[in-house]
Design a protein around this motif. Structure first.
Motif, PDB file in Angstrom:
ATOM      1  N   ARG A 110     -19.725 -12.108   4.625  1.00 31.89           N
ATOM      2  CA  ARG A 110     -18.407 -12.372   4.045  1.00 31.89           C
ATOM      3  C   ARG A 110     -17.842 -13.709   4.513  1.00 31.89           C
ATOM      4  O   ARG A 110     -16.923 -14.244   3.890  1.00 31.89           O
ATOM      5  N   ASP A 145     -15.352  -1.765  -2.966  1.00 35.44           N
ATOM      6  CA  ASP A 145     -15.497  -3.223  -3.013  1.00 35.44           C
ATOM      7  C   ASP A 145     -16.264  -3.754  -1.803  1.00 35.44           C
ATOM      8  O   ASP A 145     -16.792  -4.875  -1.839  1.00 35.44           O
ATOM      9  N   GLU A 176     -19.739  -4.835  -2.614  1.00 35.06           N
ATOM     10  CA  GLU A 176     -19.909  -5.960  -3.541  1.00 35.06           C
ATOM     11  C   GLU A 176     -19.957  -7.278  -2.782  1.00 35.06           C
ATOM     12  O   GLU A 176     -19.230  -7.498  -1.831  1.00 35.06           O
ATOM     13  N   GLY A 177     -20.845  -8.172  -3.197  1.00 29.47           N
ATOM     14  CA  GLY A 177     -20.897  -9.508  -2.635  1.00 29.47           C
ATOM     15  C   GLY A 177     -21.566  -9.610  -1.284  1.00 29.47           C
ATOM     16  O   GLY A 177     -21.457 -10.634  -0.600  1.00 29.47           O
TER      17      GLY A 177
END
Length: 384
Positions: free
Chosen positions: A97, A78, A81-82
């Protein structure tokens, strides 16, 4: 009128307004350098998350610590991701983030490291004073709302404890993630026995990013600049501009005022904090997170304890959720329920590998059954 700084510049990329090499001019004349990541909008100001350390803010995680990076993303995909992950650095948070979440992220190179001039002398009272001035600088910038938090692992966590003791203007909360407090007992002398980790640490992680390596250093993955300053110093100059922490340790085999001046006093830490410990970490880290929690009189303190590797959960979704809920409450003033979170959050590992989350109300646990044990010199056993 002041001349423009020759190295500072600002650009918009990857959804952030980034200022590279922002100068922080200290009261003694030394200039530190910071990279600032913030939302693109210029009409607002933001709470600040700051880190300050010797690992060179321009060194990419993937290049500087490739084995750790590969292990981390393998166990916690994860993390990929992003985020483009182009701004990932060792033991500090990923600005991608936090900036979309309404924060400014500031990374400062310690004196003598990365792009900050001066003598490299880690973990000294002077470095603590430098960090306090960095925090006050961040709190006073036009893009800052004057509210600052410290977040980071290990070295950066120790810096958080040190700043919290001093309470510089603007510092409101800290998250020291797996970070020591007592310089003598935690990283240096375990039970009075010399720990040689600092000897290897300095050669691998500090000297390799010293200010003045210039063209001989690695390059920043985004800007293409040297990660160790714009000037080239010869080996003799570099040697004159650093102090060997391990050699200093050898000269101080017993706990004394020298060590105390380098160790924050938890009894003077009163601001809110989340102390995130690891059950592992050898002798270097866990003790500081536990003693910081037990010895601080802060009325708003939390202890979280996890397993896994030293660095992984900090960047994974588990750690990010904890960090955001804590800082959203104390840096943004959000009523998100954090103040009703139990003060002790344990992740208890069982023999079958299962992890049991367990909330507690104190540490040490009130129901602990203490047993006095004795060394048996004849058998070499530990017995009751």
């Amino acid at each position: 009128m002041d001349r423009p700084d020759p190295h500072e510049r600002t650009e918009v990329r990857d959804g952030m307004r980034i200022t590279w090499q922002a100068p922080i001019r200290l009261r003694d004349g030394i200039t530190l350098r910071a990279d600032v990541f913030r939302p693109v909008e210029e009409s607002q100001s933001w709470p600040v998350i700051i880190s300050h350390g010797v690992y060179a803010k321009g060194l990419s995680y993937q290049e500087g610590y490739p084995l750790q990076w590969q292990k981390m993303v393998q166990d916690h995909p994860d993390i990929l991701e992003g985020s483009t992950n182009r701004y990932q650095n060792w033991e500090v948070t990923d600005p991608e983030r936090w900036v979309p979440h309404g924060y400014a992220v500031v990374r400062v190179d310690s004196r003598g490291s990365g792009w900050s001039e001066g003598v490299l002398d880690p973990m000294t009272p002077l470095e603590t004073e430098d960090f306090c001035q960095s925090i006050e600088w961040a709190a006073a910038q036009p893009w800052s709302n004057g509210v600052v938090g410290v977040l980071g692992i290990s070295y950066y966590a120790n810096m958080a404890w040190r700043a919290a003791e001093r309470q510089p203007q603007g510092l409101k909360a800290i998250i020291p993630w797996e970070g020591f407090i007592d310089m003598y007992r935690d990283p240096s002398y375990h039970g009075g026995i010399l720990n040689e980790f600092p000897k290897k640490w300095a050669a691998i992680q500090a000297v390799t990013v010293q200010y003045g390596l210039g063209s001989r250093a690695r390059r920043h993955p985004v800007t293409g600049e040297s990660i160790a300053g714009p000037v080239d110093l010869d080996d003799e100059e570099l040697a004159r501009n650093r102090r060997d922490m391990y050699e200093q340790m050898l000269d101080q085999p017993l706990d004394n005022a020298w060590w105390r001046s380098r160790s924050p006093d938890p009894s003077r830490i009163t601001i809110p904090f989340l102390s995130a410990a690891n059950w592992g970490g050898m002798g270097i880290h866990p003790r500081g997170n536990f003693s910081g929690f037990t010895d601080s009189p802060s009325p708003q303190k939390w202890l979280e304890v996890h397993g896994d590797t030293h660095w992984s959960l900090f960047s994974a979704g588990y750690g990010l959720d904890l960090q955001k809920r804590f800082f959203d409450h104390f840096l943004k003033g959000e009523d998100n329920g954090w103040d009703r979170t139990p003060p002790v959050l344990l992740n208890v590992r069982h023999a079958d590998g299962r992890i049991e989350p367990r909330a507690e109300h104190e540490w040490p646990l009130a129901r602990t059954r203490w047993t006095r044990m004795y060394l048996d010199a004849r058998t070499g056993a530990l017995q009751d």
